[in-house]
Write a protein that holds these residues in place. Structure first.
Motif, short mmCIF file in Angstrom:
data_model
loop_
_atom_site.label_atom_id
_atom_site.label_comp_id
_atom_site.label_asym_id
_atom_site.label_seq_id
_atom_site.Cartn_x
_atom_site.Cartn_y
_atom_site.Cartn_z
N SER A 1 1.86 6.27 -7.00
CA SER A 1 0.79 7.15 -7.44
C SER A 1 1.20 8.61 -7.32
O SER A 1 0.93 9.42 -8.20
N ARG B 1 1.10 4.03 -2.93
CA ARG B 1 0.90 5.46 -2.67
C ARG B 1 2.08 6.26 -3.20
O ARG B 1 1.91 7.30 -3.81
N GLN B 2 3.30 5.79 -3.01
CA GLN B 2 4.48 6.49 -3.52
C GLN B 2 4.49 6.51 -5.06
O GLN B 2 4.78 7.54 -5.69
N SER C 1 0.83 -1.19 0.00
CA SER C 1 0.00 0.00 0.00
C SER C 1 0.87 1.25 0.00
O SER C 1 0.60 2.22 -0.73
N GLU C 2 1.93 1.22 0.81
CA GLU C 2 2.84 2.38 0.86
C GLU C 2 3.55 2.55 -0.48
O GLU C 2 3.68 3.67 -0.99
#
Length: 177
Positions: free
Chosen positions: A28, A25-26, A21-22
């Motif tokens: 994205s 997010r990075q 998920s992290e």
């Protein structure tokens, strides 16, 4: 199939999910930042293209005007070149035996020289003489007695110059021998 999940496995799966998920997010954020940079570059390129198009239009208008002026100037040069050639041919021919010139006199003073008597008559009309005036040969009166007077001169090769076509009759000098 049935699978039994242990607490350690669940902890590893949760940890992997948080890492993924992290990472998503990075990725994205990096993608959004790259997209924003591309949009800014696109706007800058579009602005430069619009300014270049406007400048091109202005230059096109100026160029078309310059081409029209150039065409006019070339035509004027051509006309002047033709006139210069004609004048050179006329000048190189020089005067020929019997060729006449007409001098227009205003109150006895030379005003203008013409190639023909008709040109002199036409010019006097521009200076106020009647265009249908009857011109008569000069008499014995002095040239200063006339407002406008035309005198013809004929080229004489023997004297290498022009002489009056109509010489006044010589006046006898009293008591001269």
């Amino acid at each position: 199939m049935i699978r039994i999940v242990t607490g350690a496995r669940l902890a590893r799966l949760e940890d992997a999910a948080r890492t993924a998920s992290e990472q998503a997010r990075q990725t994205s954020g990096a993608a959004n930042e790259a997209f924003g940079q591309h949009v800014r570059e696109l706007f800058a390129v579009t602005d430069r293209a619009e300014r270049a198009e406007a400048t091109t239009t202005e230059v096109g208008v100026l160029l078309s005007g310059a081409l029209a002026e150039l065409s006019d100037a070339q035509q004027e040069l051509l006309r002047k070149d033709i006139e210069i050639r004609r004048l050179r041919e006329e000048l190189s021919g020089g005067p020929r035996e019997g060729e006449t010139l007409t001098v227009l006199l205003h109150y006895g003073e030379p005003h203008t020289i013409y190639a023909s008597r008709e040109d002199a008559y036409a010019d006097t009309a521009t200076h106020g003489a009647a265009p249908d005036a009857v011109w008569v040969p000069s008499d014995e009166r002095p040239a200063a007695a006339f407002t406008w007077r035309c005198e013809a001169f004929i080229y004489n090769a023997a004297s290498n110059g022009f002489r009056r076509a109509y010489m006044p009759a010589p006046k006898p000098i009293e008591e001269a021998a």
